[in-house]
Design a protein around this motif. Sequence first.
Motif, PDB file in Angstrom:
ATOM      1  N   ILE A  75       0.885  -1.108  -0.071  1.00 49.49           N
ATOM      2  CA  ILE A  75       0.028  -0.244   0.073  1.00 49.49           C
ATOM      3  C   ILE A  75       0.908   1.060   0.002  1.00 49.49           C
ATOM      4  O   ILE A  75       1.798   1.210   0.820  1.00 49.49           O
ATOM      5  CB  ILE A  75      -0.919   0.168   1.404  1.00 49.49           C
ATOM      6  N   HIS A  76       0.802   1.989  -1.084  1.00 52.47           N
ATOM      7  CA  HIS A  76       1.558   3.159  -0.891  1.00 52.47           C
ATOM      8  C   HIS A  76       0.530   4.545  -1.020  1.00 52.47           C
ATOM      9  O   HIS A  76      -0.218   4.525  -1.801  1.00 52.47           O
ATOM     10  CB  HIS A  76       2.377   3.106  -2.274  1.00 52.47           C
ATOM     11  N   GLY A  77       0.618   5.351  -0.029  1.00 51.62           N
ATOM     12  CA  GLY A  77      -0.318   6.581   0.003  1.00 51.62           C
ATOM     13  C   GLY A  77       0.596   7.871  -0.333  1.00 51.62           C
ATOM     14  O   GLY A  77       1.578   7.868   0.331  1.00 51.62           O
ATOM     15  N   GLN A  78      -0.282   8.798  -0.944  1.00 52.64           N
ATOM     16  CA  GLN A  78       0.564  10.196  -0.940  1.00 52.64           C
ATOM     17  C   GLN A  78      -0.714  11.000  -0.390  1.00 52.64           C
ATOM     18  O   GLN A  78      -1.765  10.823  -0.928  1.00 52.64           O
ATOM     19  CB  GLN A  78       0.931  10.538  -1.937  1.00 52.64           C
ATOM     20  N   ILE A  79      -0.365  12.429   0.121  1.00 53.59           N
ATOM     21  CA  ILE A  79      -1.424  13.203   0.323  1.00 53.59           C
ATOM     22  C   ILE A  79      -0.960  14.658  -0.302  1.00 53.59           C
ATOM     23  O   ILE A  79       0.381  14.636  -0.623  1.00 53.59           O
ATOM     24  CB  ILE A  79      -2.042  13.471   1.741  1.00 53.59           C
ATOM     25  N   ARG A  80      -1.904  15.347  -0.520  1.00 49.85           N
ATOM     26  CA  ARG A  80      -1.590  16.889  -0.996  1.00 49.85           C
ATOM     27  C   ARG A  80      -0.925  16.616  -2.215  1.00 49.85           C
ATOM     28  O   ARG A  80       0.224  17.078  -2.507  1.00 49.85           O
ATOM     29  CB  ARG A  80      -0.493  17.295  -0.163  1.00 49.85           C
ATOM     30  N   GLU A 119      -2.260   3.547  -3.748  1.00 50.90           N
ATOM     31  CA  GLU A 119      -2.126   2.371  -4.420  1.00 50.90           C
ATOM     32  C   GLU A 119      -2.410   1.397  -3.634  1.00 50.90           C
ATOM     33  O   GLU A 119      -1.504   1.150  -2.682  1.00 50.90           O
ATOM     34  CB  GLU A 119      -0.812   2.379  -5.209  1.00 50.90           C
ATOM     35  N   MET A 120      -3.009   0.457  -3.836  1.00 53.22           N
ATOM     36  CA  MET A 120      -3.356  -0.771  -3.140  1.00 53.22           C
ATOM     37  C   MET A 120      -2.895  -2.068  -4.136  1.00 53.22           C
ATOM     38  O   MET A 120      -3.761  -2.499  -5.011  1.00 53.22           O
ATOM     39  CB  MET A 120      -4.525  -1.196  -2.368  1.00 53.22           C
ATOM     40  N   GLY A 121      -1.721  -2.550  -4.090  1.00 53.95           N
ATOM     41  CA  GLY A 121      -1.127  -3.447  -5.148  1.00 53.95           C
ATOM     42  C   GLY A 121      -1.190  -2.711  -6.461  1.00 53.95           C
ATOM     43  O   GLY A 121      -0.773  -1.532  -6.590  1.00 53.95           O
ATOM     44  N   LEU A 178      -7.599   5.056 -11.751  1.00 57.30           N
ATOM     45  CA  LEU A 178      -6.609   4.929 -12.816  1.00 57.30           C
ATOM     46  C   LEU A 178      -6.195   3.476 -13.134  1.00 57.30           C
ATOM     47  O   LEU A 178      -5.759   3.093 -14.405  1.00 57.30           O
ATOM     48  CB  LEU A 178      -5.550   5.568 -12.416  1.00 57.30           C
ATOM     49  N   SER A 179      -6.322   2.483 -12.076  1.00 56.52           N
ATOM     50  CA  SER A 179      -6.144   1.237 -12.499  1.00 56.52           C
ATOM     51  C   SER A 179      -6.767   0.416 -11.475  1.00 56.52           C
ATOM     52  O   SER A 179      -6.937   0.552 -10.336  1.00 56.52           O
ATOM     53  CB  SER A 179      -4.560   1.230 -12.500  1.00 56.52           C
ATOM     54  N   GLN A 180      -7.094  -0.797 -12.129  1.00 59.69           N
ATOM     55  CA  GLN A 180      -8.054  -1.649 -11.299  1.00 59.69           C
ATOM     56  C   GLN A 180      -7.412  -3.239 -11.127  1.00 59.69           C
ATOM     57  O   GLN A 180      -7.281  -3.601 -12.158  1.00 59.69           O
ATOM     58  CB  GLN A 180      -9.468  -1.865 -11.942  1.00 59.69           C
ATOM     59  N   ASP A 181      -7.152  -3.547  -9.985  1.00 62.38           N
ATOM     60  CA  ASP A 181      -6.943  -4.845  -9.722  1.00 62.38           C
ATOM     61  C   ASP A 181      -7.216  -5.490  -8.611  1.00 62.38           C
ATOM     62  O   ASP A 181      -6.783  -5.875  -7.725  1.00 62.38           O
ATOM     63  CB  ASP A 181      -5.265  -5.139  -9.805  1.00 62.38           C
ATOM     64  N   ALA A 186     -12.818  -0.992  -1.674  1.00 62.82           N
ATOM     65  CA  ALA A 186     -11.690  -0.580  -0.409  1.00 62.82           C
ATOM     66  C   ALA A 186     -10.709   0.574  -0.701  1.00 62.82           C
ATOM     67  O   ALA A 186     -10.624   1.276   0.144  1.00 62.82           O
ATOM     68  CB  ALA A 186     -10.892  -1.961   0.038  1.00 62.82           C
ATOM     69  N   ALA A 187     -10.023   0.445  -1.881  1.00 65.66           N
ATOM     70  CA  ALA A 187      -9.185   1.215  -2.280  1.00 65.66           C
ATOM     71  C   ALA A 187      -9.822   2.958  -2.437  1.00 65.66           C
ATOM     72  O   ALA A 187      -9.134   3.882  -1.838  1.00 65.66           O
ATOM     73  CB  ALA A 187      -8.460   1.184  -3.470  1.00 65.66           C
ATOM     74  N   LEU A 188     -11.096   2.880  -2.834  1.00 65.02           N
ATOM     75  CA  LEU A 188     -11.802   4.111  -2.829  1.00 65.02           C
ATOM     76  C   LEU A 188     -11.986   4.524  -1.758  1.00 65.02           C
ATOM     77  O   LEU A 188     -11.832   5.835  -1.314  1.00 65.02           O
ATOM     78  CB  LEU A 188     -13.010   3.934  -3.588  1.00 65.02           C
ATOM     79  N   ILE A 189     -12.512   3.953  -0.660  1.00 65.91           N
ATOM     80  CA  ILE A 189     -12.741   4.428   0.576  1.00 65.91           C
ATOM     81  C   ILE A 189     -11.373   4.815   1.500  1.00 65.91           C
ATOM     82  O   ILE A 189     -11.442   5.668   2.038  1.00 65.91           O
ATOM     83  CB  ILE A 189     -13.273   3.273   1.544  1.00 65.91           C
ATOM     84  N   ASN A 190     -10.405   4.020   1.165  1.00 66.62           N
ATOM     85  CA  ASN A 190      -8.990   4.492   1.773  1.00 66.62           C
ATOM     86  C   ASN A 190      -8.753   5.951   1.441  1.00 66.62           C
ATOM     87  O   ASN A 190      -8.174   6.677   2.014  1.00 66.62           O
ATOM     88  CB  ASN A 190      -7.976   3.379   1.747  1.00 66.62           C
ATOM     89  N   ALA A 191      -8.622   6.060   0.040  1.00 66.17           N
ATOM     90  CA  ALA A 191      -8.400   7.145  -0.666  1.00 66.17           C
ATOM     91  C   ALA A 191      -9.122   8.383  -0.162  1.00 66.17           C
ATOM     92  O   ALA A 191      -8.584   9.343   0.164  1.00 66.17           O
ATOM     93  CB  ALA A 191      -8.302   7.199  -2.103  1.00 66.17           C
ATOM     94  N   ALA A 192     -10.524   8.362  -0.096  1.00 70.21           N
ATOM     95  CA  ALA A 192     -11.065   9.195   0.330  1.00 70.21           C
ATOM     96  C   ALA A 192     -11.126   9.629   1.618  1.00 70.21           C
ATOM     97  O   ALA A 192     -11.135  10.950   1.970  1.00 70.21           O
ATOM     98  CB  ALA A 192     -12.615   9.057   0.100  1.00 70.21           C
TER      99      ALA A 192
END
Lengths: 277, 297, 357
Positions: free
Chosen positions: A26-31, A43-45, A141-144, A149-155
């Motif tokens: 899992i790779h996250g960035q903000i701002r 990114e989750m995978g 941008l990419s689905q796997d 879950a990824a949408l909730i985490n990003a939001a």
Amino acid sequence: MPLDTSTYGLALLRVDGRRWNELRRIHGQIRTQAAADGSSYLEMGHTKVMCVVTGPSEPGPRRGGAAGGASGGAGSGGQSKDAEVVVNIVIAGFSSVDRKRRGRGDKRTLEMQFTLSNTLAATLHTHLFPHSQINISLHVLSQDGSLLAALINAATLACVDAGIPMTDYVTACTAGSTSTYAANDEGADPLLDLNHQEEQELPGLTVATLGESDKVVALVCESRVQISRLEGMLAVGVDGCKQVREILDQVIKAQGRKMILEGTVDKGTGLNDMDLD
Amino acid sequence: MPREAEPSLNEKQFVLQALHDSVRLDGRELEQYRPLELTFGDQYGVADVTLGKTRVLAKASAELTVPYADRPLDGIFNIATELSPMTSPAFEVNRPTETEVLISRLLEKTVRRSGALDTESLCLVAGQKCWSIRVDVHVLSHDGNLIDAACFAVVAALRHFRKPDTSMEGGVLTVYTPAEREPVPLSWLHSPFCVTWSFFGEEGDVAVLDATWMEEQVRSGSCTISLNKHGEICQIAKLGGVPVEAVSLLQCTNVALVKAKDMSSKLDRWLAEDARRRDKGGLLAELSAENDRVPDM
Amino acid sequence: MPITILSPKPSHPPPSPHDISDSDSDLSSDDGGGGAHLDFASLGLPSHQKSTHPSNNPLFTNLVTPGTLITPDPQWMRGHGTYIPPSTTNITSSLAGITTRTNKLISVSPLRARYTPEVGDLVVGRILEVQAKRWRVDINSIQLASLPLSAINLPGGILRKRTETDELQIRTFFAEGDLVVAEVQQLFQDGGAILHTRSLKYGKLRNGLFVALSGQGGGSGVVRSRRQVWTMEGQNGGGKMDVILGVNGYVWISKHVEQVAKELEQKHMGITNMEENVSAGVYSSQNDFIDSATMREIARLRNVVTALVENGCRVDEDMVIRGYAEACEMAMLGETGAEDIYLGGQRGEELTRTLRN
């Protein structure tokens, strides 16, 4: 091509080399977006999602007649005493293998918008912002697998970045079971964080929890599965969510540390700085 | 669009307070359904379900078409949901509201994706001819818990439905009228039922089954679980809302199973009753010269 | 079956403890670039190793994230950015930010959030809507602020009440899209603000350039400070420039015009009568003549401000003035001399690095 799950026993490896209880990277960035109030990239995978939060702000005029249907909105309109959470999901045509174009009226997307908007409305302190609107746009941008879950985490990340008060992080992940429904294998083991291939073949669910508690905000299961397997899958999912929370928390903390070191924010005064005069 | 009037703050508080003390406005237990009634129409495949004041009508129909190019061996199965202004002025024609989208998604996941209907059996000639089964769901009256009622109606309509019999001889497809051959039921694999829990309060600690419209307006979250009587979950949808402990969700699922089994046996009984009513002893009985007329004495 | 969830493996081996302790100093010189780029290795640490984490640095003890328990002690009072979960006394953070304590009041100030108006704030805003007796102004806050017709200086020489004629020609004062500088006069319960421009310092903005800082990732951007408005000398042949730093993160940089002062001199009026002497010129939509040297310096000043924000610096008078001087020096060192006003990317980083030292 059917997925070979024979190697999916507890000790063995999955198709992408993970163990049963392993999350993907899992790779996250903000701002990430300069012009937004809050933004994130997660990114989750190989599932990659961007999120932009605007607001809380004055509710703008509803764009076109279809807006009522095209955006999931929790709360009732702009003139309520709670802020309205409006979610908009755009799934890029190139995000999956089959390059299928999803229209705005796609029911699955609408359902995800509704889920997100209700999930966030339950944790954001919307009562602090009457007559206003929080706009959340997500781009896939990419689905796997594990898309919701990824949408909730990003939001969640983007809302924290935007400085919107909330009860706690809402984090989500998926859980599955090692054998298909038809195999009716009583000894099936749970799996954490399904990828696309596993999602297609195996029963699975998406679970979103609030903070470090066991409280489930959203639970979505779209495949047929024996009731006896639910408990194991849910337990694994909830534990995965806690792990995800830790990761997201580190993303935010790192940004905070960077800002303190740069002197953008004060270091603040805590309870232990008890130099009362 | 005329908006549905919301209950006032005091009204909400009253209902919530009562629910916290395990009192429901209509005197039911927390886990008790309203009386569920089912009437079949004269035609095959029409089911009219009432759940308290909620009323849903489902009609199944069949049509011969060409299968989709990407699935030449499958028949076509669709569920169409209609919430008309007749139910409530808040619903408009040709503009699906959020409720409508959610109901149709849930029905689709519960009945279609769980494979309740064997779509392969609908195929007559691979890639050329197949049956297209369509269920139209009309909500006639809305007093809460549309989903459970609609799902029950869809399952009942499909299980009641008979499609015309067909035969293939030497590459020629014959479709028989009901007079020539008795229509045949669909190839049905399992009957899923939706059970919707509503959660109340900020903690979500009060859970109630079969909420009325008033309760739905006050609730802070809901969770729809679809199961069949064999204890298989077909779908779970807790789309946000108030956070609920994972353990209580598991308990909810177990109670839902009991309710689903209950609904399943009810439906079986009604179907059997209807079959008995329609069964006049086969072709022989119809050809008999006897009639109901009683000679005057 | 006991459940243990493995954390995802970092793509490269985790840094040795030596690296971790070093990472603090790395961060300060970190380029930052277009967002919070994170070394994944520092994220992959399982929770039980948190004790060896850089968060032990005393600088970071007051950094909290949503859901962090601040104190279970009921003697404290909760302020902004905190909440108390039902049936507990735990003051919990609802924001990612820094705790601040004012006597017994605990609050969390967010790392970044929308502007929340306070009475007395100097703001730059844009007129979005003209209504019968008021304007609706975007001040980058949660709601649009309103500027009532009765809260502006009406033309006509003396302070007077508004008339129906004024109401009819409301658009001649401010129309949609106009930029104004104003002060927050009053707040509504729900966070909406009422502005006023009843001073010669306030009013329509002309002869310059607008920059929006907020939402550009620099914390709260403009900080509330002693002076938000000042005039500075332009280098390289540019004239005097006015800078208005709105507390809301909107900035206005313009050519300094001495018009008002001149008029006063001509009429030999005291400073006390100044506000009575508002001419219709205040509401003019015409720019004065600006020579190209001044325009270039205005643009340079704008680039200084954006470079400060992009690199996470506070924007206040001192920083802007020093930044401008530095930028001029940098330009002179370059090949094209004064013409070179570019301050993006590496040059912006270089600029802020010099300012920090």
